[in-house]
Scaffold this motif. Structure first.
Motif, PDB file in Angstrom:
ATOM      1  N   ASP A  34      -8.003  65.618  19.019  1.00  0.00           N
ATOM      2  CA  ASP A  34      -8.615  64.859  20.114  1.00  0.00           C
ATOM      3  C   ASP A  34      -8.737  65.765  21.336  1.00  0.00           C
ATOM      4  O   ASP A  34      -7.772  65.965  22.070  1.00  0.00           O
ATOM      5  CB  ASP A  34      -7.765  63.631  20.426  1.00  0.00           C
ATOM      6  CG  ASP A  34      -8.396  62.697  21.448  1.00  0.00           C
ATOM      7  OD1 ASP A  34      -9.377  63.090  22.099  1.00  0.00           O
ATOM      8  OD2 ASP A  34      -7.896  61.569  21.594  1.00  0.00           O
ATOM      9  N   LYS A  35      -9.907  66.294  21.565  1.00  0.00           N
ATOM     10  CA  LYS A  35     -10.122  67.270  22.633  1.00  0.00           C
ATOM     11  C   LYS A  35     -10.050  66.667  24.041  1.00  0.00           C
ATOM     12  O   LYS A  35      -9.839  67.370  25.008  1.00  0.00           O
ATOM     13  CB  LYS A  35     -11.442  67.989  22.417  1.00  0.00           C
ATOM     14  CG  LYS A  35     -11.422  68.886  21.192  1.00  0.00           C
ATOM     15  CD  LYS A  35     -12.726  69.590  21.004  1.00  0.00           C
ATOM     16  CE  LYS A  35     -12.804  70.529  19.847  1.00  0.00           C
ATOM     17  NZ  LYS A  35     -11.996  70.385  18.711  1.00  0.00           N
ATOM     18  N   SER A  36     -10.186  65.375  24.153  1.00  0.00           N
ATOM     19  CA  SER A  36     -10.190  64.777  25.487  1.00  0.00           C
ATOM     20  C   SER A  36      -8.806  64.273  25.925  1.00  0.00           C
ATOM     21  O   SER A  36      -8.529  64.219  27.111  1.00  0.00           O
ATOM     22  CB  SER A  36     -11.202  63.632  25.553  1.00  0.00           C
ATOM     23  OG  SER A  36     -10.867  62.622  24.627  1.00  0.00           O
ATOM     24  N   ASN A  37      -7.951  63.928  24.993  1.00  0.00           N
ATOM     25  CA  ASN A  37      -6.628  63.365  25.342  1.00  0.00           C
ATOM     26  C   ASN A  37      -5.463  64.200  24.824  1.00  0.00           C
ATOM     27  O   ASN A  37      -4.345  63.701  24.751  1.00  0.00           O
ATOM     28  CB  ASN A  37      -6.510  61.940  24.801  1.00  0.00           C
ATOM     29  CG  ASN A  37      -7.478  61.001  25.455  1.00  0.00           C
ATOM     30  OD1 ASN A  37      -7.615  61.001  26.673  1.00  0.00           O
ATOM     31  ND2 ASN A  37      -8.171  60.205  24.658  1.00  0.00           N
ATOM     32  N   PHE A  38      -5.710  65.459  24.464  1.00  0.00           N
ATOM     33  CA  PHE A  38      -4.656  66.263  23.838  1.00  0.00           C
ATOM     34  C   PHE A  38      -3.451  66.485  24.748  1.00  0.00           C
ATOM     35  O   PHE A  38      -2.320  66.552  24.275  1.00  0.00           O
ATOM     36  CB  PHE A  38      -5.210  67.599  23.332  1.00  0.00           C
ATOM     37  CG  PHE A  38      -5.522  68.600  24.408  1.00  0.00           C
ATOM     38  CD1 PHE A  38      -4.586  69.582  24.735  1.00  0.00           C
ATOM     39  CD2 PHE A  38      -6.735  68.582  25.086  1.00  0.00           C
ATOM     40  CE1 PHE A  38      -4.870  70.515  25.718  1.00  0.00           C
ATOM     41  CE2 PHE A  38      -7.026  69.510  26.063  1.00  0.00           C
ATOM     42  CZ  PHE A  38      -6.082  70.489  26.386  1.00  0.00           C
ATOM     43  N   ILE A  39      -3.662  66.538  26.065  1.00  0.00           N
ATOM     44  CA  ILE A  39      -2.535  66.761  26.987  1.00  0.00           C
ATOM     45  C   ILE A  39      -1.627  65.535  27.006  1.00  0.00           C
ATOM     46  O   ILE A  39      -0.404  65.668  26.939  1.00  0.00           O
ATOM     47  CB  ILE A  39      -3.033  67.121  28.402  1.00  0.00           C
ATOM     48  CG1 ILE A  39      -3.686  68.495  28.365  1.00  0.00           C
ATOM     49  CG2 ILE A  39      -1.881  67.092  29.405  1.00  0.00           C
ATOM     50  CD1 ILE A  39      -4.257  68.959  29.685  1.00  0.00           C
ATOM     51  N   ILE A  40      -2.195  64.373  27.083  1.00  0.00           N
ATOM     52  CA  ILE A  40      -1.393  63.137  27.086  1.00  0.00           C
ATOM     53  C   ILE A  40      -0.632  62.993  25.772  1.00  0.00           C
ATOM     54  O   ILE A  40       0.580  62.769  25.759  1.00  0.00           O
ATOM     55  CB  ILE A  40      -2.286  61.903  27.340  1.00  0.00           C
ATOM     56  CG1 ILE A  40      -2.860  61.956  28.760  1.00  0.00           C
ATOM     57  CG2 ILE A  40      -1.513  60.611  27.122  1.00  0.00           C
ATOM     58  CD1 ILE A  40      -3.944  60.950  29.030  1.00  0.00           C
ATOM     59  N   PHE A  41      -1.350  63.142  24.643  1.00  0.00           N
ATOM     60  CA  PHE A  41      -0.701  63.002  23.333  1.00  0.00           C
ATOM     61  C   PHE A  41       0.354  64.092  23.115  1.00  0.00           C
ATOM     62  O   PHE A  41       1.418  63.837  22.562  1.00  0.00           O
ATOM     63  CB  PHE A  41      -1.737  63.036  22.206  1.00  0.00           C
ATOM     64  CG  PHE A  41      -2.630  61.830  22.154  1.00  0.00           C
ATOM     65  CD1 PHE A  41      -2.146  60.559  22.432  1.00  0.00           C
ATOM     66  CD2 PHE A  41      -3.969  61.957  21.831  1.00  0.00           C
ATOM     67  CE1 PHE A  41      -2.966  59.446  22.387  1.00  0.00           C
ATOM     68  CE2 PHE A  41      -4.809  60.846  21.779  1.00  0.00           C
ATOM     69  CZ  PHE A  41      -4.299  59.585  22.058  1.00  0.00           C
ATOM     70  N   GLY A  42       0.044  65.303  23.586  1.00  0.00           N
ATOM     71  CA  GLY A  42       0.994  66.402  23.446  1.00  0.00           C
ATOM     72  C   GLY A  42       2.262  66.164  24.250  1.00  0.00           C
ATOM     73  O   GLY A  42       3.371  66.394  23.773  1.00  0.00           O
ATOM     74  N   ALA A  43       2.106  65.698  25.479  1.00  0.00           N
ATOM     75  CA  ALA A  43       3.267  65.433  26.338  1.00  0.00           C
ATOM     76  C   ALA A  43       4.123  64.314  25.758  1.00  0.00           C
ATOM     77  O   ALA A  43       5.358  64.420  25.725  1.00  0.00           O
ATOM     78  CB  ALA A  43       2.810  65.076  27.748  1.00  0.00           C
ATOM     79  N   ILE A  44       3.465  63.261  25.290  1.00  0.00           N
ATOM     80  CA  ILE A  44       4.217  62.150  24.685  1.00  0.00           C
ATOM     81  C   ILE A  44       4.945  62.617  23.430  1.00  0.00           C
ATOM     82  O   ILE A  44       6.119  62.291  23.220  1.00  0.00           O
ATOM     83  CB  ILE A  44       3.280  60.959  24.394  1.00  0.00           C
ATOM     84  CG1 ILE A  44       2.809  60.329  25.711  1.00  0.00           C
ATOM     85  CG2 ILE A  44       3.964  59.920  23.513  1.00  0.00           C
ATOM     86  CD1 ILE A  44       1.688  59.320  25.556  1.00  0.00           C
ATOM     87  N   THR A  45       4.263  63.409  22.601  1.00  0.00           N
ATOM     88  CA  THR A  45       4.884  63.937  21.381  1.00  0.00           C
ATOM     89  C   THR A  45       6.089  64.800  21.714  1.00  0.00           C
ATOM     90  O   THR A  45       7.159  64.666  21.104  1.00  0.00           O
ATOM     91  CB  THR A  45       3.858  64.749  20.561  1.00  0.00           C
ATOM     92  OG1 THR A  45       2.750  63.910  20.248  1.00  0.00           O
ATOM     93  CG2 THR A  45       4.477  65.281  19.284  1.00  0.00           C
ATOM     94  N   TYR A  46       5.944  65.686  22.695  1.00  0.00           N
ATOM     95  CA  TYR A  46       7.051  66.552  23.112  1.00  0.00           C
ATOM     96  C   TYR A  46       8.247  65.721  23.590  1.00  0.00           C
ATOM     97  O   TYR A  46       9.386  65.981  23.204  1.00  0.00           O
ATOM     98  CB  TYR A  46       6.596  67.504  24.216  1.00  0.00           C
ATOM     99  CG  TYR A  46       7.693  68.425  24.692  1.00  0.00           C
ATOM    100  CD1 TYR A  46       7.962  69.607  24.031  1.00  0.00           C
ATOM    101  CD2 TYR A  46       8.458  68.097  25.809  1.00  0.00           C
ATOM    102  CE1 TYR A  46       8.966  70.455  24.455  1.00  0.00           C
ATOM    103  CE2 TYR A  46       9.474  68.933  26.245  1.00  0.00           C
ATOM    104  CZ  TYR A  46       9.720  70.107  25.562  1.00  0.00           C
ATOM    105  OH  TYR A  46      10.732  70.929  25.982  1.00  0.00           O
ATOM    106  N   LEU A  47       7.975  64.727  24.414  1.00  0.00           N
ATOM    107  CA  LEU A  47       9.065  63.872  24.922  1.00  0.00           C
ATOM    108  C   LEU A  47       9.754  63.112  23.793  1.00  0.00           C
ATOM    109  O   LEU A  47      10.990  63.008  23.773  1.00  0.00           O
ATOM    110  CB  LEU A  47       8.527  62.891  25.968  1.00  0.00           C
ATOM    111  CG  LEU A  47       8.144  63.507  27.306  1.00  0.00           C
ATOM    112  CD1 LEU A  47       7.457  62.476  28.195  1.00  0.00           C
ATOM    113  CD2 LEU A  47       9.376  64.074  27.996  1.00  0.00           C
TER     114      LEU A  47
END
Length: 162
Positions: A34-47
């Protein structure tokens, strides 16, 4: 509700670099989906990953800290003893905790456990065992500032009481 018991969290700043690399890798993986929401999904995944690791691997330590914050010091000691034994047996997890737990703490879990045991014994009025555990901490971790301060405080109190 804030705790009356102070907690100390020292950060090993250099350990943040590998954590940022892990976070970047997670972002890169999400970017493929998902090129538009990768930062949000990545941050949530990391947390989520970091919390799961800390809540499962460092479970005994967390339970001990919960008891300390409730001022249930007798009940906290066995949890810290279990934490110490676990990380002593699995030293590599503690040594590389910046990757295994995604934790940037400066103090090892073994050192924290010994200091916390000493602190708990001091809080329940067992100065002898408190001193023994602070000394054990210094024997294993000679640069432990918390153990040095705790032992100095206990020694000054016993010297003033004479």
């Amino acid at each position: 509700m804030s705790s009356k018991i102070p907690t100390v969290r020292q950060i090993a700043w250099i350990s943040i670099i590998p954590q940022l690399l892990v976070m970047g890798l997670i972002f890169l993986i999400w970017y493929q989906f998902d090129k538009s929401n990768f930062i949000i999904f990545g941050a949530i995944t990391y947390l989520i990953i970091s919390q799961l690791l800390r809540r499962t691997i460092a479970r005994a330590h967390r339970k001990g800290m919960i008891k300390v914050k409730k001022e249930e010091f007798n009940e906290a000691i066995p949890h810290f003893e279990n934490s110490y034994q676990y990380f002593k047996k699995n030293d590599w997890i503690d040594k590389y905790r910046f990757l295994t737990l995604l934790s940037s703490g400066k103090m090892s879990y073994k050192e924290m456990a010994l200091n916390n045991i000493a602190f708990c014994y001091g809080q329940i009025g067992n100065g002898k065992l408190s001193k023994e555990y602070y000394q054990k901490t210094l024997d294993e971790f000679p640069d432990s500032g918390m153990a040095k301060v705790g032992l100095r405080l206990l020694n000054s109190m016993s010297n003033n009481g004479e």
